[in-house]
Design an enzyme around this catalytic site. Structure first.
Site, PDB file in Angstrom:
ATOM      1  N   GLN A   1      16.525 -21.627 -17.893  1.00  0.00           N
ATOM      2  CA  GLN A   1      16.184 -20.199 -18.077  1.00  0.00           C
ATOM      3  C   GLN A   1      17.462 -19.368 -18.064  1.00  0.00           C
ATOM      4  O   GLN A   1      17.641 -18.442 -18.860  1.00  0.00           O
ATOM      5  CB  GLN A   1      15.263 -19.703 -16.949  1.00  0.00           C
ATOM      6  CG  GLN A   1      13.931 -20.407 -16.845  1.00  0.00           C
ATOM      7  CD  GLN A   1      13.081 -20.260 -18.081  1.00  0.00           C
ATOM      8  OE1 GLN A   1      13.098 -19.229 -18.745  1.00  0.00           O
ATOM      9  NE2 GLN A   1      12.350 -21.297 -18.426  1.00  0.00           N
TER      10      GLN A   1
ATOM     11  N   TYR B   1       8.985 -26.571 -13.889  1.00  0.00           N
ATOM     12  CA  TYR B   1       8.329 -26.695 -15.204  1.00  0.00           C
ATOM     13  C   TYR B   1       8.410 -25.408 -16.020  1.00  0.00           C
ATOM     14  O   TYR B   1       8.915 -24.404 -15.555  1.00  0.00           O
ATOM     15  CB  TYR B   1       6.905 -27.238 -15.102  1.00  0.00           C
ATOM     16  CG  TYR B   1       5.868 -26.511 -14.267  1.00  0.00           C
ATOM     17  CD1 TYR B   1       5.946 -25.177 -13.930  1.00  0.00           C
ATOM     18  CD2 TYR B   1       4.749 -27.218 -13.831  1.00  0.00           C
ATOM     19  CE1 TYR B   1       4.950 -24.564 -13.197  1.00  0.00           C
ATOM     20  CE2 TYR B   1       3.745 -26.613 -13.091  1.00  0.00           C
ATOM     21  CZ  TYR B   1       3.860 -25.282 -12.782  1.00  0.00           C
ATOM     22  OH  TYR B   1       2.890 -24.681 -12.051  1.00  0.00           O
ATOM     23  N   GLU B   2       7.921 -25.508 -17.245  1.00  0.00           N
ATOM     24  CA  GLU B   2       8.016 -24.408 -18.214  1.00  0.00           C
ATOM     25  C   GLU B   2       9.482 -24.015 -18.444  1.00  0.00           C
ATOM     26  O   GLU B   2       9.829 -22.841 -18.560  1.00  0.00           O
ATOM     27  CB  GLU B   2       7.191 -23.208 -17.711  1.00  0.00           C
ATOM     28  CG  GLU B   2       6.777 -22.185 -18.751  1.00  0.00           C
ATOM     29  CD  GLU B   2       5.968 -22.748 -19.894  1.00  0.00           C
ATOM     30  OE1 GLU B   2       4.980 -23.439 -19.655  1.00  0.00           O
ATOM     31  OE2 GLU B   2       6.367 -22.488 -21.049  1.00  0.00           O
ATOM     32  N   GLY B   3      10.343 -25.035 -18.467  1.00  0.00           N
ATOM     33  CA  GLY B   3      11.788 -24.811 -18.616  1.00  0.00           C
ATOM     34  C   GLY B   3      12.400 -24.633 -17.235  1.00  0.00           C
ATOM     35  O   GLY B   3      12.191 -23.597 -16.577  1.00  0.00           O
TER      36      GLY B   3
END
Ligand SMILES: Cc1cc2nc3c(=O)[nH]c(=O)nc-3n(C[C@H](O)[C@H](O)[C@H](O)COP(=O)(O)OP(=O)(O)OC[C@H]3O[C@@H](n4cnc5c(N)ncnc54)[C@H](O)[C@@H]3O)c2cc1C
Length: 592
Positions: free
Chosen positions: A441, A434-436
């Site tokens: 990234q 999650y969070e990319g």
């Protein structure tokens, strides 16, 4: 039963001997005297050790449940949440005008590690609230700040971030949730969001959802997206709670880990929403707070590795199995403890050298965020922007690997739930996604961040390393195993960057095929640099006759291990990068 001890001594070392907090000149850092930070970290440590850690396995086994539209958290979570609230922990680094204490983010990050190590799923209720607060701080109107922030800072209300939909996660341009303007200036929000962390629960009076949706006239893709506040209960003009809004939990997802956190499908059925920031500029508002949010997830990676390591170490000292090949070390027992075996040592040293390096990297990153915000320092802003995908991607990939290593130290017992090691690996796994997701990234790093500002932040990073090598060229302690490996690894990283510059324009796949290798390479160089900084500080402390000589000698030896056994990984990553896109893309999709 797994145990946890807050690593306050190591954090104090980083804050005061490596980062030299009070000497930085950053506004607010003058408050960070050693006694003060020790008091805060020790208090947080007591909560982490005594309240949160014992609930970690409870949350894992019980999970959350949805009954008649109400989400219930595991036994004990409510009481623990009340203690976090009472202690004002959520407001540590938030503005005083909204009830926070305005302390530097670097200190809040240290506290955050203690809470995440001891109970990652529990801490996410607070963590998501923090993220939502930052988005409102960055883009909300004065009235929105006054209405929502004091109650969210105090945790009377919590927050969520709603981006993901069933058909889109990475590619948010595909979002279908609709926002229809109303005569009173509000919007009606309709659509479904999935995988929403802390989506609902029984620990606060209200939940403030931050929702990405498309309002008319914005066009295709991410350009058309706006950001909205959608409260679970409508907040009346006098601040009291009014009607239930048109938002409900469809179900709680069954998942691999972080069972104590309610990951919800959220249904918005014409729910009342309020625009945050400019219309059609929702992505910008959401991404303002991205550096902090991603640093927080990177922290989850190494924080899980930390608690897994602590337990693996205790087990390796306790479990008797086999004899040391160099001669019996436990003559009173029928076998020697696991820790005598070099292969067990290798695993423990991998974990220890990673976690301590990662902690230094994260606190350095948090200090750069403080420097950027509190001093308006554009160089620090550029640097942290460059390093954010590395912190998020590298620390969560490696953090997960280290939880697996810790599990390996336990042999078969690591695979049995009773010992707790499986939970650390399962919980750590989500931080890579999650969070990319980490692949994204790496794309962000190679595709955007390297070239940002004409490559200025990347050059500034290399200048930092070059300056350090030059300044310390005559330092005998660093000559012994530190400077040469750091120089070689930094050169590998630069060579990879040149490869991208020479080949990426002609064939973008040549850069993208090597992006994850590059992110890992960058991470290793950062940890190598951190270990060199720590070694310098420990050497200075030893020369000054520090009373805690063992701590500093151990630092120097652990750092040498990282430089000798981990940092050379940059050579392998470089070789892979230089092989270009061809080996990766050689097969037709049908040939798989
Ligand atoms: C437990 C949990 C909690 C979550 N919490 C939240 C939350 O609170 N709020 C929220 O909004 N979302 C949340 N999410 C969603 C999460 O952020 C997404 O799952 C994540 O962003 C990935 O999106 P996706 O699952 O749709 O995967 P996809 O976007 O379909 O990606 C699948 C894979 O393809 C790769 N990929 C995608 N595009 C590219 C590309 N262009 N190039 C190369 N590789 C690519 C990705 O790296 C990934 O490995 C949560 C998810 C989980 C499982």
């Amino acid at each position: 039963m797994p145990t946890y001890t807050a690593p306050v001594k190591d954090m104090q070392f980083l804050l005061h001997e490596v980062l030299n907090a009070t000497a930085t000149g950053i506004p607010g850092y003058d408050e960070l005297e050693p006694d003060f930070t020790a008091a805060i970290l020790e208090e947080a440590g007591k909560l982490a050790e005594g309240v949160l850690a014992p609930l970690n396995a409870v949350g894992d086994t019980e999970g959350c449940r949805l009954e008649n539209g109400v989400v219930y958290t595991p036994t004990g979570f409510k009481d623990a949440f009340a203690q976090i609230k009472e202690g004002g922990w959520n407001g540590l680094d938030l503005p005083e005008e909204f009830g926070g204490q305005n302390l530097p983010y670097v200190l809040a990050t240290g506290v955050g590690e203690l809470f995440v190590s001891s109970n990652m799923a529990f801490n996410m209720y607070q963590g998501l609230t923090h993220g939502a607060i930052n988005a409102i701080l960055a883009a909300g109107s004065d009235a929105q700040k006054t209405t929502y922030l004091p109650k969210m800072t105090s945790l009377e209300w919590t927050g969520t971030m709603n981006l993901t939909e069933p058909h889109c996660g990475t590619d948010l341009g595909l979002i279908r949730t609709k926002a229809e303007p109303q005569d009173d200036g509000s919007y009606k929000i309709t659509g479904q969001k999935i995988f929403i962390s802390a989506g609902d629960h029984d620990m606060s009076e209200n939940v403030i959802h931050l929702v990405l949706a498309k309002a008319p006239g914005g066009g295709e893709g991410t350009k058309g997206i706006s950001l909205f506040i959608v409260p679970k209960f409508i907040v009346k003009d006098d601040g009291s709670l009014g009607d239930r809004n048109g938002v409900s939990v469809g179900k709680i997802e069954e998942k691999m880990g972080i069972h104590g956190n309610a990951t919800c499908v959220m249904n918005y059925d014409g729910a009342t929403g309020y625009l945050v920031g400019d219309l059609h500029k929702g992505m910008r508002a959401m991404f303002v707070m991205m550096n902090e949010a991603r640093l927080g997830v990177g922290l989850q990676g190494y924080a899980q590795a930390e608690i897994a390591y602590q337990n693996a170490l205790a087990y390796a000292k306790d479990r008797l199995q086999g004899r040391a090949v160099t001669g019996t070390e436990n003559p009173g027992g029928n076998a020697d403890p696991l820790i005598v075996h070099p292969d067990i040592r290798r695993m423990l040293m991998d974990q220890k050298s990673f976690v301590e390096g990662a902690r230094a990297f994260t606190l350095w990153g948090a200090h750069l965020i403080d420097r950027a915000h509190r001093l308006d320092d554009s160089q620090a802003e550029g640097l942290i922007s460059l390093l954010t995908p590395v912190i998020k991607g590298f620390l969560t990939d490696k953090g997960f690997d280290m939880t697996i290593q810790a599990q390996q130290v336990y042999g078969g017992h690591g695979y049995i739930e009773e010992w707790g090691m499986s939970q650390y690996a399962r919980d750590a796994r989500i931080a890579m996604i999650y969070e990319g997701a980490n692949g994204v990234q790496a794309l962000d790093l190679v595709g955007r961040k390297l070239a940002a500002e004409g490559g200025k932040p990347a050059m500034a990073f290399f200048e930092l390393i070059k300056g350090f090598l030059k300044e310390n060229a005559e330092n005998e302690a660093l000559k012994d195993g530190y400077l040469e490996p750091l120089k070689a690894a930094s050169k590998d990283l630069q060579t990879a960057m040149m490869f991208f510059m020479e080949n990426g324009m002609k064939n973008p796949n040549a850069a993208l095929a090597g992006s994850t290798d590059f992110m890992h390479m960058f991470g290793h160089v950062c940890l190598g640099y951190m270990w060199a900084l720590m070694a310098k500080a420990s050497d200075a402390a030893l020369k000054a006759g520090a009373s805690d000589a063992t701590f500093h000698e151990t630092k120097l030896k652990t750092g040498r291990y990282y430089m000798a056994r981990q940092l050379p990984a940059t050579g392998m990553h470089l070789a892979r990068i230089q092989s270009g896109a061809e080996p990766v893309m050689a097969l037709d999709a049908e040939a798989f």
